[in-house]
Structures are given as structure tokens and as C-alpha cells.
Design a protein around this motif. Sequence first.
Motif, short mmCIF file in Angstrom:
data_model
loop_
_atom_site.label_atom_id
_atom_site.label_comp_id
_atom_site.label_asym_id
_atom_site.label_seq_id
_atom_site.Cartn_x
_atom_site.Cartn_y
_atom_site.Cartn_z
N LEU A 1 0.58 -1.68 0.02
CA LEU A 1 0.23 0.03 -0.18
C LEU A 1 0.68 1.08 0.39
CD1 LEU A 1 -3.33 -0.80 2.64
CD2 LEU A 1 -3.46 -0.66 -0.09
N LEU A 2 0.19 1.59 -0.82
CA LEU A 2 1.07 3.37 -0.44
C LEU A 2 0.17 4.53 0.05
CD1 LEU A 2 3.37 5.02 -2.07
CD2 LEU A 2 2.21 6.00 -4.12
N PHE A 3 0.65 5.37 1.39
CA PHE A 3 -0.40 6.07 1.76
C PHE A 3 0.73 6.90 1.59
CE2 PHE A 3 0.04 1.74 4.78
CZ PHE A 3 -1.55 2.05 5.23
N ARG A 4 -1.26 7.44 1.26
CA ARG A 4 -0.59 9.46 0.52
C ARG A 4 -0.60 10.12 1.01
NH1 ARG A 4 0.44 8.55 -5.38
NH2 ARG A 4 0.02 6.85 -6.27
N PRO A 5 -0.58 12.04 1.06
CA PRO A 5 -1.17 12.57 1.64
C PRO A 5 -2.17 12.64 2.00
CG PRO A 5 0.92 13.76 1.68
CD PRO A 5 0.53 12.20 0.65
N PRO A 6 -3.53 12.83 2.33
CA PRO A 6 -4.99 13.08 1.81
C PRO A 6 -5.16 14.72 1.02
CG PRO A 6 -4.79 13.23 4.44
CD PRO A 6 -3.97 12.79 3.55
N PRO A 7 -6.38 14.21 0.14
CA PRO A 7 -6.52 16.00 -0.22
C PRO A 7 -6.90 16.75 0.53
CG PRO A 7 -8.17 13.75 -0.82
CD PRO A 7 -7.14 13.34 -0.52
N ALA A 8 -7.76 18.23 0.77
CA ALA A 8 -8.17 19.11 1.20
C ALA A 8 -9.00 18.85 1.33
CB ALA A 8 -7.21 20.08 0.74
N VAL B 1 -10.56 -6.14 6.82
CA VAL B 1 -11.49 -7.39 6.31
C VAL B 1 -12.66 -6.64 6.29
CG1 VAL B 1 -12.95 -9.19 7.25
CG2 VAL B 1 -10.71 -9.25 8.00
N GLN B 2 -12.96 -6.76 4.84
CA GLN B 2 -14.43 -6.19 4.75
C GLN B 2 -14.98 -7.37 3.72
OE1 GLN B 2 -13.97 -3.90 0.96
NE2 GLN B 2 -12.03 -4.49 1.03
N PRO B 3 -16.75 -7.01 3.60
CA PRO B 3 -17.41 -7.98 3.13
C PRO B 3 -16.88 -8.51 0.93
CG PRO B 3 -18.42 -6.60 3.82
CD PRO B 3 -17.18 -6.04 3.40
N SER B 4 -17.01 -9.38 0.84
CA SER B 4 -16.32 -10.46 -0.51
C SER B 4 -17.46 -9.33 -1.68
CB SER B 4 -15.77 -11.65 -0.68
OG SER B 4 -15.15 -11.39 -1.59
N PRO B 5 -17.34 -9.23 -2.97
CA PRO B 5 -15.54 -8.85 -3.12
C PRO B 5 -15.34 -6.87 -2.44
CG PRO B 5 -17.77 -8.18 -5.13
CD PRO B 5 -18.50 -9.19 -3.70
N ALA B 6 -13.98 -6.84 -2.30
CA ALA B 6 -13.12 -6.13 -2.03
C ALA B 6 -14.13 -4.37 -3.05
CB ALA B 6 -12.51 -6.83 -1.93
N ARG B 7 -13.98 -3.98 -1.88
CA ARG B 7 -13.88 -2.58 -2.72
C ARG B 7 -11.73 -1.87 -2.76
NH1 ARG B 7 -18.21 -0.63 2.11
NH2 ARG B 7 -16.72 -2.38 2.50
N PRO B 8 -12.22 -1.56 -3.42
CA PRO B 8 -11.03 -0.61 -3.65
C PRO B 8 -10.56 0.56 -2.88
CG PRO B 8 -11.88 -0.37 -5.79
CD PRO B 8 -13.09 -0.35 -4.99
N VAL B 9 -8.95 0.70 -2.30
CA VAL B 9 -8.64 0.95 -1.60
C VAL B 9 -7.40 1.66 -1.40
CG1 VAL B 9 -7.29 0.40 0.93
CG2 VAL B 9 -8.51 -0.95 0.06
N LEU B 10 -8.43 3.25 -1.05
CA LEU B 10 -6.98 4.33 -0.56
C LEU B 10 -6.76 4.54 0.11
CD1 LEU B 10 -9.97 4.45 -2.49
CD2 LEU B 10 -9.59 7.02 -3.05
N ALA B 11 -5.32 4.42 0.15
CA ALA B 11 -4.53 4.93 1.63
C ALA B 11 -4.12 5.82 1.68
CB ALA B 11 -3.34 3.69 1.40
N PHE B 12 -4.20 6.79 2.72
CA PHE B 12 -4.38 7.97 3.29
C PHE B 12 -3.21 8.29 4.66
CE2 PHE B 12 -8.36 8.73 2.04
CZ PHE B 12 -8.00 9.73 0.28
N ASP B 13 -1.62 8.84 4.53
CA ASP B 13 -1.23 8.89 5.43
C ASP B 13 -1.21 10.56 5.83
OD1 ASP B 13 1.27 9.61 7.34
OD2 ASP B 13 2.78 9.96 6.07
N GLY B 14 -1.84 10.19 7.40
CA GLY B 14 -2.60 11.50 8.27
C GLY B 14 -1.91 11.69 9.50
#
Length: 201
Positions: free
Chosen positions: A4-11, A182-195
Motif C-alpha cells: 500500500l502506498l499511503f498518500r497525503p490526503p486531499p484537502a 476485513v470487508q465484505p467480498s468482493p472487496a472495494r478499492p482501498v485508498l490509503a492516506f498518511d494522516g
Amino acid sequence: MAALLFRPPPAGELRALLAEGLHLWRLGAGQDWRALLVRRYRTPPPHRGPHGQPRVAGLAVAHADSGAWRALAVAESGPLGLDLECVRALRRREALLRRCFAAEEREALAAAGDRLLLRCWTLKEAVVKAHGRGLAYGLARIVTRPRGEWPELAAIAGEAGPAARWAVLGFELAEGCDATLVQPSPARPVLAFDGTAEPAA
């Protein structure tokens, strides 16, 4: 393991961005995940459900912490389960295996290091958190199978099952700190934020 690439979150407010996928936040131990939810998703303050899981009106959320780190998952719908363990030497390893792991898991983990065992533990905890009963469900009812460096779900006894019901994402939140979502299948895309740069309160 997912890289996972944790990106800065948008404003600004992020609630509309949930349409693009589940949000996963990396936070420091001193940061208030509740305040982040209120500020970034415009929610009322979260409260605890009957088994301790966080509840927020209109969203699904999951939270975990260990050592110097916290993780937060937010989605439009759930359930969600999240657990986090920073690497450490395990005391009373054999007692832990007997109490919380099925016979086939104990055999598979007998020669494994503590890190793989902890990764199996985070998977079990994430499932019981997603189910809603937490540790009261019984971790031995969640059976994991080591698959390389990360485990997979092999079987689930009881109403939290079957294993195919859940999509599992094992990942390194930070160096030496492993997590499972863990999330219900099928998985949603994950947006990873470095907070980690978010306000502490």
C-alpha cells in the motif's frame, strides 16, 4: 501482502470521495481518530456499540492501535474489521496457541516465527470485529492458513462464516507494524492516506 502506498490526503471534506473506495488511514498514536472522522467526514462523534466497536451514523468505521501507530478504515457501508500489531516477542506463545488457534493452525505455526503468528492473530481479530462480537466470538472459531508471509482465511465456524464472505487485506502499516483489514467480498478499492500530518486533536 499488499504493497500500500499511503498518500497525503486531499484537502477538505472527504465523504464524497468514499464513492471511489474504502479509505484507510495511517495515524500516530497521539492522534485522535474520532476528531478526524468528525472533521474530515462531517459525522457526529462516534460512539461504542454493544461489543466495543465504533459506530458512526451513516458510515462504517473500524479502528485499531498498537505501539506508536493507529489505523482507521472508513467506508460507505460495512461491516469492517481492522486489527494492528507491532512486532514483538511473544510471551506464553504455547498458551496463546492452545487458547486461540485450532489444531491445524497450531501444527502449521509450530515452526513459524512470532511475526507470522501475529499476522494470523490480526486476521482473526479483524474478522471477529467485522462480525461485531469481538473476542467474545472465540478466536479459535476463525481458522487461518499461512500462505507465504501472510495468512489467508481457511474456515470460519458459526454465523460469521463462511470464509468466502470476507475479503482480506494484510499489509504493513509502517515498518515493523502489521495490519489486517476485513470487508465484505468482493472487496472495494482501498485508498490509503498518511494522516500523520493531520492535527492531533
